[in-house]
Write a protein that holds these residues in place. Structure first.
Motif, PDB file in Angstrom:
ATOM      1  N   PRO A  42      34.289 -17.791  -8.639  1.00 52.27           N
ATOM      2  CA  PRO A  42      35.053 -18.526  -7.633  1.00 52.27           C
ATOM      3  C   PRO A  42      36.566 -18.445  -7.867  1.00 52.27           C
ATOM      4  CG  PRO A  42      34.128 -20.041  -9.237  1.00 52.27           C
ATOM      5  CD  PRO A  42      33.584 -18.687  -9.570  1.00 52.27           C
ATOM      6  N   GLY A  43      37.287 -18.185  -6.809  1.00 52.73           N
ATOM      7  CA  GLY A  43      38.740 -18.241  -6.860  1.00 52.73           C
ATOM      8  C   GLY A  43      39.207 -19.667  -6.642  1.00 52.73           C
ATOM      9  N   PRO A  44      40.500 -19.877  -6.525  1.00 47.46           N
ATOM     10  CA  PRO A  44      41.039 -21.240  -6.349  1.00 47.46           C
ATOM     11  C   PRO A  44      40.475 -21.957  -5.124  1.00 47.46           C
ATOM     12  CG  PRO A  44      42.790 -19.715  -6.926  1.00 47.46           C
ATOM     13  CD  PRO A  44      41.579 -18.885  -6.695  1.00 47.46           C
ATOM     14  N   TYR A  45      40.335 -21.221  -4.008  1.00 47.19           N
ATOM     15  CA  TYR A  45      39.833 -21.875  -2.791  1.00 47.19           C
ATOM     16  C   TYR A  45      38.408 -22.384  -2.999  1.00 47.19           C
ATOM     17  CZ  TYR A  45      37.564 -22.350   1.716  1.00 47.19           C
ATOM     18  OH  TYR A  45      36.823 -22.823   2.770  1.00 47.19           O
ATOM     19  N   VAL A  46      37.517 -21.532  -3.526  1.00 45.64           N
ATOM     20  CA  VAL A  46      36.124 -21.927  -3.715  1.00 45.64           C
ATOM     21  C   VAL A  46      36.025 -23.063  -4.735  1.00 45.64           C
ATOM     22  CG1 VAL A  46      33.852 -21.156  -4.533  1.00 45.64           C
ATOM     23  CG2 VAL A  46      35.207 -19.685  -3.036  1.00 45.64           C
ATOM     24  N   GLN A  47      36.834 -23.033  -5.772  1.00 47.86           N
ATOM     25  CA  GLN A  47      36.821 -24.102  -6.762  1.00 47.86           C
ATOM     26  C   GLN A  47      37.226 -25.438  -6.133  1.00 47.86           C
ATOM     27  OE1 GLN A  47      39.151 -23.002 -10.194  1.00 47.86           O
ATOM     28  NE2 GLN A  47      38.016 -21.104 -10.523  1.00 47.86           N
ATOM     29  N   ARG A  48      38.292 -25.414  -5.331  1.00 50.60           N
ATOM     30  CA  ARG A  48      38.746 -26.649  -4.680  1.00 50.60           C
ATOM     31  C   ARG A  48      37.701 -27.159  -3.694  1.00 50.60           C
ATOM     32  NH1 ARG A  48      43.576 -23.741  -4.199  1.00 50.60           N
ATOM     33  NH2 ARG A  48      43.142 -23.401  -1.971  1.00 50.60           N
ATOM     34  N   ARG A  49      37.168 -26.239  -2.911  1.00 46.78           N
ATOM     35  CA  ARG A  49      36.187 -26.654  -1.905  1.00 46.78           C
ATOM     36  C   ARG A  49      34.900 -27.151  -2.563  1.00 46.78           C
ATOM     37  NH1 ARG A  49      34.775 -26.784   3.275  1.00 46.78           N
ATOM     38  NH2 ARG A  49      32.699 -26.053   3.911  1.00 46.78           N
ATOM     39  N   ALA A  50      34.454 -26.506  -3.627  1.00 48.77           N
ATOM     40  CA  ALA A  50      33.245 -26.947  -4.327  1.00 48.77           C
ATOM     41  C   ALA A  50      33.431 -28.346  -4.901  1.00 48.77           C
ATOM     42  CB  ALA A  50      32.887 -25.956  -5.424  1.00 48.77           C
ATOM     43  N   ALA A  51      34.605 -28.621  -5.463  1.00 46.74           N
ATOM     44  CA  ALA A  51      34.882 -29.957  -5.997  1.00 46.74           C
ATOM     45  C   ALA A  51      34.864 -30.992  -4.873  1.00 46.74           C
ATOM     46  CB  ALA A  51      36.227 -29.963  -6.712  1.00 46.74           C
ATOM     47  N   TRP A  52      35.438 -30.627  -3.725  1.00 45.26           N
ATOM     48  CA  TRP A  52      35.432 -31.531  -2.564  1.00 45.26           C
ATOM     49  C   TRP A  52      34.006 -31.780  -2.089  1.00 45.26           C
ATOM     50  CZ3 TRP A  52      33.770 -30.703   2.497  1.00 45.26           C
ATOM     51  CH2 TRP A  52      34.141 -31.688   3.431  1.00 45.26           C
ATOM     52  N   ILE A  53      33.168 -30.746  -2.066  1.00 45.94           N
ATOM     53  CA  ILE A  53      31.787 -30.886  -1.635  1.00 45.94           C
ATOM     54  C   ILE A  53      31.018 -31.833  -2.548  1.00 45.94           C
ATOM     55  CG2 ILE A  53      29.578 -29.638  -1.446  1.00 45.94           C
ATOM     56  CD1 ILE A  53      31.247 -27.228  -0.408  1.00 45.94           C
ATOM     57  N   GLN A  54      31.233 -31.724  -3.839  1.00 43.14           N
ATOM     58  CA  GLN A  54      30.552 -32.620  -4.773  1.00 43.14           C
ATOM     59  C   GLN A  54      30.980 -34.070  -4.552  1.00 43.14           C
ATOM     60  OE1 GLN A  54      31.135 -30.014  -8.575  1.00 43.14           O
ATOM     61  NE2 GLN A  54      29.258 -31.165  -8.896  1.00 43.14           N
ATOM     62  N   ARG A  55      32.268 -34.286  -4.288  1.00 46.36           N
ATOM     63  CA  ARG A  55      32.737 -35.654  -4.005  1.00 46.36           C
ATOM     64  C   ARG A  55      32.112 -36.176  -2.720  1.00 46.36           C
ATOM     65  NH1 ARG A  55      37.750 -33.403  -5.528  1.00 46.36           N
ATOM     66  NH2 ARG A  55      38.398 -33.335  -3.337  1.00 46.36           N
ATOM     67  N   GLN A  56      32.074 -35.336  -1.702  1.00 47.48           N
ATOM     68  CA  GLN A  56      31.492 -35.755  -0.426  1.00 47.48           C
ATOM     69  C   GLN A  56      30.005 -36.067  -0.567  1.00 47.48           C
ATOM     70  OE1 GLN A  56      33.188 -36.130   2.714  1.00 47.48           O
ATOM     71  NE2 GLN A  56      34.807 -36.166   1.184  1.00 47.48           N
ATOM     72  N   ALA A  57      29.291 -35.255  -1.332  1.00 49.31           N
ATOM     73  CA  ALA A  57      27.860 -35.488  -1.541  1.00 49.31           C
ATOM     74  C   ALA A  57      27.628 -36.847  -2.194  1.00 49.31           C
ATOM     75  CB  ALA A  57      27.267 -34.370  -2.395  1.00 49.31           C
ATOM     76  N   ARG A  58      28.469 -37.195  -3.168  1.00 51.88           N
ATOM     77  CA  ARG A  58      28.335 -38.504  -3.819  1.00 51.88           C
ATOM     78  C   ARG A  58      28.651 -39.630  -2.845  1.00 51.88           C
ATOM     79  NH1 ARG A  58      30.714 -35.614  -8.238  1.00 51.88           N
ATOM     80  NH2 ARG A  58      32.790 -36.360  -7.640  1.00 51.88           N
ATOM     81  N   GLN A  59      29.693 -39.450  -2.047  1.00 53.51           N
ATOM     82  CA  GLN A  59      30.083 -40.501  -1.097  1.00 53.51           C
ATOM     83  C   GLN A  59      29.035 -40.715  -0.012  1.00 53.51           C
ATOM     84  OE1 GLN A  59      34.019 -39.639   0.397  1.00 53.51           O
ATOM     85  NE2 GLN A  59      34.932 -39.603  -1.646  1.00 53.51           N
ATOM     86  N   LEU A  60      28.333 -39.648   0.355  1.00 56.85           N
ATOM     87  CA  LEU A  60      27.271 -39.780   1.350  1.00 56.85           C
ATOM     88  C   LEU A  60      26.057 -40.521   0.800  1.00 56.85           C
ATOM     89  CD1 LEU A  60      27.355 -36.224   2.990  1.00 56.85           C
ATOM     90  CD2 LEU A  60      28.028 -38.378   4.067  1.00 56.85           C
ATOM     91  N   GLY A  61      25.954 -40.595  -0.524  1.00 52.95           N
ATOM     92  CA  GLY A  61      24.839 -41.292  -1.148  1.00 52.95           C
ATOM     93  C   GLY A  61      23.862 -40.380  -1.848  1.00 52.95           C
ATOM     94  N   GLY A  62      24.243 -39.119  -2.009  1.00 55.22           N
ATOM     95  CA  GLY A  62      23.386 -38.177  -2.715  1.00 55.22           C
ATOM     96  C   GLY A  62      22.124 -37.851  -1.911  1.00 55.22           C
ATOM     97  N   ASN A  63      21.054 -37.522  -2.622  1.00 52.48           N
ATOM     98  CA  ASN A  63      19.815 -37.092  -1.966  1.00 52.48           C
ATOM     99  C   ASN A  63      19.221 -38.149  -1.060  1.00 52.48           C
ATOM    100  OD1 ASN A  63      20.111 -34.781  -3.532  1.00 52.48           O
ATOM    101  ND2 ASN A  63      18.809 -35.587  -5.170  1.00 52.48           N
ATOM    102  N   ALA A  64      19.472 -39.437  -1.356  1.00 51.61           N
ATOM    103  CA  ALA A  64      18.926 -40.514  -0.535  1.00 51.61           C
ATOM    104  C   ALA A  64      19.436 -40.450   0.893  1.00 51.61           C
ATOM    105  CB  ALA A  64      19.273 -41.858  -1.163  1.00 51.61           C
ATOM    106  N   TYR A  65      20.588 -39.839   1.106  1.00 50.95           N
ATOM    107  CA  TYR A  65      21.163 -39.757   2.442  1.00 50.95           C
ATOM    108  C   TYR A  65      20.281 -38.950   3.386  1.00 50.95           C
ATOM    109  CZ  TYR A  65      24.499 -38.662   6.164  1.00 50.95           C
ATOM    110  OH  TYR A  65      25.125 -38.511   7.377  1.00 50.95           O
ATOM    111  N   LEU A  66      19.547 -37.993   2.852  1.00 47.68           N
ATOM    112  CA  LEU A  66      18.719 -37.119   3.689  1.00 47.68           C
ATOM    113  C   LEU A  66      17.367 -37.734   4.004  1.00 47.68           C
ATOM    114  CD1 LEU A  66      19.496 -33.685   1.977  1.00 47.68           C
ATOM    115  CD2 LEU A  66      20.583 -34.724   3.987  1.00 47.68           C
ATOM    116  N   GLY A  67      16.979 -38.798   3.309  1.00 48.18           N
ATOM    117  CA  GLY A  67      15.729 -39.473   3.603  1.00 48.18           C
ATOM    118  C   GLY A  67      14.521 -38.620   3.245  1.00 48.18           C
ATOM    119  N   ASP A  68      13.382 -38.984   3.773  1.00 48.86           N
ATOM    120  CA  ASP A  68      12.125 -38.309   3.461  1.00 48.86           C
ATOM    121  C   ASP A  68      11.694 -37.329   4.528  1.00 48.86           C
ATOM    122  OD1 ASP A  68      11.866 -39.798   1.136  1.00 48.86           O
ATOM    123  OD2 ASP A  68      10.874 -41.448   2.197  1.00 48.86           O
ATOM    124  N   ASP A  69      12.377 -37.292   5.685  1.00 45.76           N
ATOM    125  CA  ASP A  69      11.935 -36.412   6.793  1.00 45.76           C
ATOM    126  C   ASP A  69      12.332 -34.969   6.519  1.00 45.76           C
ATOM    127  OD1 ASP A  69      11.031 -35.512   9.172  1.00 45.76           O
ATOM    128  OD2 ASP A  69      12.754 -36.148  10.333  1.00 45.76           O
TER     129      ASP A  69
END
Length: 249
Positions: free
Chosen positions: A222-249
């Motif tokens: 990963p270059g700088p862009y992918v590193q920054r975006r990956a870090a942002w994605i991990q933060r967003q995933a946590r803020q959404l509530g992780g796997n529980a956000y997707l439910g059981d469906d």
């Protein structure tokens, strides 16, 4: 009598052509036939894993057309429960954060994209994961009103006939993560020599980060862009509530 008979002309037997209205009626059945076939397509793929997608075939033909005879497709299907739990939520965080809530079209994202594009600058899209599945699985590359209309139709069918988990499972398997690399399993094997079930949260986020331009960016290097975006994605995933956000469906 003989002279009269010799003057008689025998007309050849000609089959009467079908009235024009019958021809139009036959043409009117074409939309009905298309609807039936497309419904059967989508319904079957709720239960059957596709051996290939439309975009894979398109890309393979494109490579051969360019004389790249050594081009290979890398694609290995894996069910959602055979992937690391961090991958689905990473894809949703990166591509379509309202995925569990909308019915295939994120009207809020469309409005935001329209406002952004009206102000000029880099164009922003608003395709949902469901729309991307419809496009990649059934349609061709390029931009046209016909293709866009078909994308809308297939998106409606997918949302009506598949559970959200199947849509996400399909997306994780047919999304392009590199040139000729389709699906999380093939990407995991190519980049880290391991199965998708063993992906770390950071690796899942990197795969999601390259999706806007998978032939330009590399999840393993990963270059700088992918590193920054990956870090942002991990933060967003946590803020959404992780796997529980997707439910059981």
């Amino acid at each position: 009598m003989g002279a009269e008979r010799s003057n008689l002309k025998v007309e050849p037997d000609l089959e009467p052509s079908p009235p024009r209205r019958w021809r139009w009626k036959r043409l009117m059945w074409l939309p009905v036939l298309f609807v039936g076939i497309s419904v059967l397509q989508v319904l079957a793929l709720r239960f059957i894993d596709p051996p290939v997608s439309s975009v894979m075939v398109w890309r393979y033909g494109e490579a051969l057309g360019q004389g790249d005879w050594g081009y290979r497709l890398h694609y290995q299907w894996r069910d959602l429960d055979q992937m690391a739990a961090s991958l689905p939520i990473s894809l949703v965080a990166a591509e379509d954060q309202r995925f569990p809530e909308h019915n295939g079209f994120d009207l809020q994202a469309i409005e935001k994209a329209r406002d952004h594009n009206a102000r000029g600058g880099r164009l922003r899209g608003a395709s949902t994961i469901s729309q991307q599945v419809a496009k990649n699985l059934f349609l061709w590359q390029g931009r046209s009103w016909i293709r866009k209309g078909l994308e809308v139709w297939y998106t409606v069918l997918i949302e009506a006939l598949w559970p959200k988990s199947r849509i996400l499972e399909m997306y994780a398997n047919i999304a392009e993560f590199g040139d000729g690399i389709y699906g999380a399993q093939a990407a995991s094997r190519q980049y880290w020599n391991k199965d998708a079930s063993r992906l770390s949260p950071a690796e899942s986020a990197r795969l999601a980060a390259v999706l806007p331009s998978p032939r330009r960016y590399n999840a393993a290097k990963p270059g700088p862009y992918v590193q920054r975006r990956a870090a942002w994605i991990q933060r967003q995933a946590r803020q959404l509530g992780g796997n529980a956000y997707l439910g059981d469906d």
